[in-house]
Design an enzyme around this catalytic site. Structure first.
Site, PDB file in Angstrom:
ATOM      1  N   ARG A 248      37.162  39.971  36.428  1.00  0.00           N
ATOM      2  CA  ARG A 248      36.078  39.344  37.200  1.00  0.00           C
ATOM      3  C   ARG A 248      35.301  38.295  36.420  1.00  0.00           C
ATOM      4  O   ARG A 248      34.095  38.127  36.615  1.00  0.00           O
ATOM      5  CB  ARG A 248      35.109  40.404  37.755  1.00  0.00           C
ATOM      6  CG  ARG A 248      35.734  41.393  38.691  1.00  0.00           C
ATOM      7  CD  ARG A 248      36.249  40.773  39.986  1.00  0.00           C
ATOM      8  NE  ARG A 248      37.004  41.765  40.728  1.00  0.00           N
ATOM      9  CZ  ARG A 248      38.338  41.913  40.616  1.00  0.00           C
ATOM     10  NH1 ARG A 248      39.056  41.099  39.866  1.00  0.00           N
ATOM     11  NH2 ARG A 248      38.965  42.844  41.288  1.00  0.00           N
TER      12      ARG A 248
ATOM     13  N   SER B 255      31.937  44.542  46.301  1.00  0.00           N
ATOM     14  CA  SER B 255      31.564  45.575  45.324  1.00  0.00           C
ATOM     15  C   SER B 255      30.325  45.111  44.571  1.00  0.00           C
ATOM     16  O   SER B 255      30.295  43.999  44.050  1.00  0.00           O
ATOM     17  CB  SER B 255      32.690  45.786  44.313  1.00  0.00           C
ATOM     18  OG  SER B 255      33.837  46.221  44.983  1.00  0.00           O
TER      19      SER B 255
ATOM     20  N   GLU C 184      28.220  43.109  39.688  1.00  0.00           N
ATOM     21  CA  GLU C 184      29.228  42.080  39.979  1.00  0.00           C
ATOM     22  C   GLU C 184      28.588  40.967  40.821  1.00  0.00           C
ATOM     23  O   GLU C 184      28.933  39.792  40.694  1.00  0.00           O
ATOM     24  CB  GLU C 184      30.416  42.703  40.721  1.00  0.00           C
ATOM     25  CG  GLU C 184      31.543  41.711  40.941  1.00  0.00           C
ATOM     26  CD  GLU C 184      32.837  42.346  41.413  1.00  0.00           C
ATOM     27  OE1 GLU C 184      33.135  43.497  41.024  1.00  0.00           O
ATOM     28  OE2 GLU C 184      33.551  41.690  42.178  1.00  0.00           O
TER      29      GLU C 184
END
Ligand SMILES: Cc1cc2nc3c(=O)[nH]c(=O)nc-3n(C[C@H](O)[C@H](O)[C@H](O)COP(=O)(O)OP(=O)(O)OC[C@H]3O[C@@H](n4cnc5c(N)ncnc54)[C@H](O)[C@@H]3O)c2cc1C
Length: 311
Positions: free
Chosen positions: A181, A232, A303
């Site tokens: 990520r 998420s 995130e």
């Protein structure tokens, strides 16, 4: 960056006028994000070419105007007070083209457009990305991934504007420093993604379609797609550690602060049940982090990118 003043913005707007780059003052951000939260940006900039994106950034720097680049707004939380500065939108750079096994897409092209173009051309590799509500630029920036795939596995090359060197250049996959990520793009301080080149494999159209349909079904079954969210909320702390399970086992499923709620369907998602404020979100994120730290000794990393009103 120092505080962005009205004078910085006025100077910036004058340069945008000279350059003929489209902009709007006082742009509401909530409707431009999947969380549906956030006040107004002082100015929203809508460049329609790579050259204009580079120019919009160059001009912002020249005037000392704070700026950020926004794709589809599916991984950001803006403040209710908005964004003091300029938000530069990539949505007009949405071209997609296919040549043999190579697919090129503008930074603002949606992953929906890209994955369906790949499917229609009988190209395999991007099926995992079907259903991620992302722009190509945002996906590369975040190294978006799902179901065992990620951008790192299919990106061959990325055209970026390097604001430090004031030039457009191409970075190959190894130079992108893809990791879980994240990528070299980071928070966009130096690099802005302009376009992405994917290298894919020839495949059977029916098999590709079936895989995409199956993955979309899994998404719809597991994810709270009926409420605004940013996907998420936290990064996985380790490949074998599932945040949703930790949150659920901490009895936080359904826990809410104001309009922000830990999804009752998937505890890894925070949803806006209606009228959630940025403050609700931040308090809820803080509560989850504290609880997980107490219960597991794990320091969760968000995130979702939290974008403050001021730098
Ligand atoms: C329902 C739902 C499901 C999701 N599922 C997944 C999933 O399966 N996998 C996954 O990884 N993510 C998922 N996400 C999260 C999100 O879609 C991804 O992180 C996505 O890649 C963000 O792309 P974006 O265009 O919306 O980026 P934005 O939210 O617009 O921006 C995110 C960050 O990228 C930067 N950025 C955007 N465009 C550029 C550019 N051109 N150049 C430089 N920086 C840029 C922004 O400045 C910001 O820091 C999901 C989100 C939702 C709402």
């Amino acid at each position: 960056m120092k505080v962005c003043t009205k004078e910085n913005i006025t100077g910036y707007i004058a340069l945008l006028d000279t350059a003929g780059i489209e902009y709007t003052r006082d742009v509401p951000l909530a409707p431009r994000t999947t969380l549906r939260i956030g006040g107004n940006a002082d100015v929203g900039v809508f460049p329609d070419s790579e050259k204009q994106i580079a120019e919009a950034i160059r001009d912002a720097k020249k005037c000392g105007a704070r700026y950020m680049v926004l794709g589809n707004g599916s991984n950001v939380l803006f403040d209710d007070a908005g964004f003091r500065g300029a938000v530069i939108f990539t949505k007009k750079l949405r071209g997609v083209s296919v040549d043999a096994t190579t697919l090129c897409a503008g930074a603002g092209a949606s992953l929906l457009a890209v994955t369906t173009a790949a499917r229609d051309a009988g190209l395999s590799g991007l099926e995992f990305a079907y259903g991620i509500p992302s722009s190509c630029g945002g996906a590369v920036c975040m190294n978006a991934g799902a179901y065992g795939g990620d951008m790192a596995s299919v990106v061959a090359e990325v055209a970026v504007y390097d604001s430090e060197k004031d030039r457009i250049c191409r970075l190959d996959a190894s130079e992108m420093r893809f990791a879980y990520r994240k990528s070299i793009v980071g928070n966009g301080e130096r690099y802005t993604v302009l376009s992405v080149t994917f290298e894919l494999e020839c495949g059977d159209k029916n098999t590709i379609t079936e895989k995409m349909t199956e993955l979309m079904k899994r998404r719809a079954e597991k994810q709270p797609l009926n409420f605004p969210s940013a996907g998420s909320a936290f990064k996985r702390p380790a490949p074998d550690k599932y945040v949703g399970k930790m949150i659920e086992d901490s009895s936080l499923k359904g826990y809410s602060v104001g309009g922000a709620q830990v999804s009752e369907k998937h505890a890894g998602f925070i949803v806006n049940r209606g009228g959630a404020t940025s403050d609700d979100m931040i308090k809820l994120i803080g509560h989850i982090k504290n609880t997980i730290s107490e219960n597991y000794g794990v320091d969760l990393e968000c995130e979702i990118r939290l974008i403050p009103e001021k730098a």
